[in-house]
Write an enzyme that holds these catalytic residues in place. Structure first.
Site, short mmCIF file in Angstrom:
data_model
loop_
_atom_site.label_atom_id
_atom_site.label_comp_id
_atom_site.label_asym_id
_atom_site.label_seq_id
_atom_site.Cartn_x
_atom_site.Cartn_y
_atom_site.Cartn_z
N GLY A 293 174.28 15.77 25.23
CA GLY A 293 173.06 14.95 25.27
C GLY A 293 172.03 15.40 24.23
N GLU B 81 173.05 13.71 21.15
CA GLU B 81 172.74 12.29 21.32
C GLU B 81 171.24 12.04 21.21
OE1 GLU B 81 174.98 12.32 25.06
OE2 GLU B 81 176.18 10.68 24.27
N GLU C 111 181.49 17.40 25.68
CA GLU C 111 181.69 16.88 27.04
C GLU C 111 183.15 16.93 27.47
OE1 GLU C 111 179.81 15.43 24.70
OE2 GLU C 111 177.95 14.64 25.58
N1 CO8 Z 1 173.27 22.80 31.29
C1 CO8 Z 1 172.77 23.74 32.11
N2 CO8 Z 1 172.55 25.01 31.73
C2 CO8 Z 1 172.87 25.36 30.48
C3 CO8 Z 1 173.40 24.43 29.57
C4 CO8 Z 1 173.60 23.09 30.01
N3 CO8 Z 1 174.06 22.12 29.21
N4 CO8 Z 1 173.62 25.05 28.40
C5 CO8 Z 1 173.24 26.34 28.58
N5 CO8 Z 1 172.78 26.51 29.83
C6 CO8 Z 1 172.27 27.76 30.43
C7 CO8 Z 1 173.41 28.70 30.75
O1 CO8 Z 1 174.01 28.38 31.98
C8 CO8 Z 1 172.68 30.03 30.77
O2 CO8 Z 1 172.00 30.14 32.02
P1 CO8 Z 1 172.13 31.52 32.89
O3 CO8 Z 1 171.43 32.54 32.02
O4 CO8 Z 1 171.37 31.17 34.13
O5 CO8 Z 1 173.57 31.78 33.04
C9 CO8 Z 1 171.61 29.86 29.69
O6 CO8 Z 1 171.46 28.46 29.50
C10 CO8 Z 1 172.02 30.48 28.38
O7 CO8 Z 1 173.28 29.95 28.00
P2 CO8 Z 1 174.54 30.88 27.61
O8 CO8 Z 1 174.45 32.18 28.30
O9 CO8 Z 1 175.77 30.05 27.84
O10 CO8 Z 1 174.26 31.08 26.05
P3 CO8 Z 1 175.34 31.39 24.93
O11 CO8 Z 1 174.56 31.74 23.70
O12 CO8 Z 1 176.38 32.32 25.40
O13 CO8 Z 1 176.08 29.96 24.67
C11 CO8 Z 1 176.17 27.57 24.36
C12 CO8 Z 1 175.35 28.87 24.17
C13 CO8 Z 1 177.39 27.60 23.44
C14 CO8 Z 1 175.25 26.42 23.94
C15 CO8 Z 1 176.60 27.43 25.84
O14 CO8 Z 1 175.45 27.63 26.65
C16 CO8 Z 1 177.20 26.11 26.18
O15 CO8 Z 1 178.36 25.86 25.87
N6 CO8 Z 1 176.41 25.23 26.88
C17 CO8 Z 1 176.91 23.97 27.37
C18 CO8 Z 1 177.06 22.96 26.25
C19 CO8 Z 1 177.62 21.65 26.78
O16 CO8 Z 1 178.71 21.57 27.30
N7 CO8 Z 1 176.82 20.57 26.65
C20 CO8 Z 1 177.21 19.26 27.06
C21 CO8 Z 1 176.75 18.99 28.46
S1 CO8 Z 1 177.31 17.43 29.09
C22 CO8 Z 1 176.31 16.31 28.37
O17 CO8 Z 1 175.43 16.62 27.60
C23 CO8 Z 1 176.55 14.87 28.73
C24 CO8 Z 1 175.43 13.97 28.16
C25 CO8 Z 1 175.40 12.67 28.92
C26 CO8 Z 1 174.09 11.88 28.76
C27 CO8 Z 1 172.86 12.56 29.27
C28 CO8 Z 1 172.65 12.41 30.80
C29 CO8 Z 1 171.33 13.02 31.30
#
Ligand code: CO8
Length: 258
Positions: free
Chosen positions: A109, A112, A132
């Site tokens: 997102g 996007e 995703e």
């Molecule tokens: N959602 C919730 N929490 C998140 C997200 C997320 N997308 N991304 C990161 N966080 C949180 C982590 O859980 C973590 O929290 P905690 O400290 O409590 O464990 C904190 O942020 C820091 O993240 P990381 O420890 O994972 O940090 P890294 O540097 O190791 O990694 C990354 C960074 C690579 C960005 C990794 O966090 C990651 O892969 N995040 C998820 C990315 C992802 O899959 N995004 C797509 C999500 S689905 C989506 O966007 C669908 C869109 C649809 C339309 C919108 C509808 C509203």
């Protein structure tokens, strides 16, 4: 300005600045944040003194790491339907130009959202992507469509089907990112660009944005009609008279937004 909890909103003369502000969660887009963002963008859009909006993320790591996976994990299709998805439609309909200043991850997102903006500036460390597929879904806020219309089918397929991130330089060469700059320069560059746009004749800016966006949604014939009608309409503005007179008189134009 309304009170917001998940975004920061500032104004610097003619430029509005919105910062996604959940840095601990890498500015993950929960429903509250997206609703606030739509409200703040509309508030700036209604303000005739604002000529351009910059959208960025707080912290040095992320613009937005996607929709909030923790919020979505237990949701049903009906929850998603009723959860405020229409805010994305409201963001799409903003008339004022919006510059994305992508300061880190722009995933899912987040990518996007950057593509909802009209110009994308990115820092050297920015990473874009549609991951995703890695969590069992697909882009839901326009990713498949806007990527395909900008990059074409083949690159889009690879991005959407592998979920692998792409760096800002590569997207600059592919035409999705306008400019890549060092992170320390990102907001300065965004401000410079925003002020340049905010200094143009406001009604012409609005008509120009509408005409360019129509290229995504219409046939060439319809798009050309929209462009031509907007072009003719601008001959009803005082700013058009002022702009042309200023050119002939070899002086700077002073636009009033009328
Ligand atoms: N959602 C919730 N929490 C998140 C997200 C997320 N997308 N991304 C990161 N966080 C949180 C982590 O859980 C973590 O929290 P905690 O400290 O409590 O464990 C904190 O942020 C820091 O993240 P990381 O420890 O994972 O940090 P890294 O540097 O190791 O990694 C990354 C960074 C690579 C960005 C990794 O966090 C990651 O892969 N995040 C998820 C990315 C992802 O899959 N995004 C797509 C999500 S689905 C989506 O966007 C669908 C869109 C649809 C339309 C919108 C509808 C509203």
């Amino acid at each position: 300005m309304a009170e917001y909890t998940s975004i920061l909103v500032e104004r610097e003369e003619k430029v509005g600045i919105i910062t996604l502000n959940r840095p601990k969660e890498l500015n993950a887009l929960n429903f509250q944040l997206v609703n606030e963002l739509a409200d703040a963008l509309e508030e700036f859009d209604r303000d005739e003194a604002i000529g351009c909006i910059i959208l960025t993320g707080s912290g040095e790591k992320a613009f937005a790491a996607g929709a909030d996976i923790k919020e979505m994990a237990d949701k049903s299709p009906i929850d998603m339907l009723l959860g405020g998805f229409e805010s994305w439609g409201r963001i799409r309909k903003i008339h004022t130009p919006v510059i994305a200043a992508v300061n880190g991850y722009a995933l899912g997102g987040g990518c996007e959202l950057a593509m909802h903006c009209d110009i994308i500036l990115a820092s050297e460390n920015a990473r874009f992507g549609q991951p995703e597929i890695l969590i069992g879904v697909i882009p839901g806020a326009g990713g498949t469509q806007r990527l395909a219309r900008t990059l074409g089918k083949y690159r889009t397929m690879e991005i959407v089907l592998t979920g692998s991130p792409i760096n800002a330089k590569e997207l600059e060469s592919l035409g999705l990112v306008n400019h890549v700059v060092p992170q320390s320069e990102l907001m300065n560059e965004a401000r410079k660009l925003a002020n340049k746009i905010a200094g143009q004749a406001p009604i012409a800016v609005r008509m120009a944005k509408e005409a360019v966006l129509s290229a995504f949604e219409t046939s060439l014939e319809e798009g050309l009609d929209i462009e031509r009608k907007n072009f003719f309409l601008l001959f009803a503005t005082e700013d058009m008279r002022e702009g042309m007179r200023a050119f002939i008189e070899k002086r700077q134009a002073h636009f009033q937004g009328k």
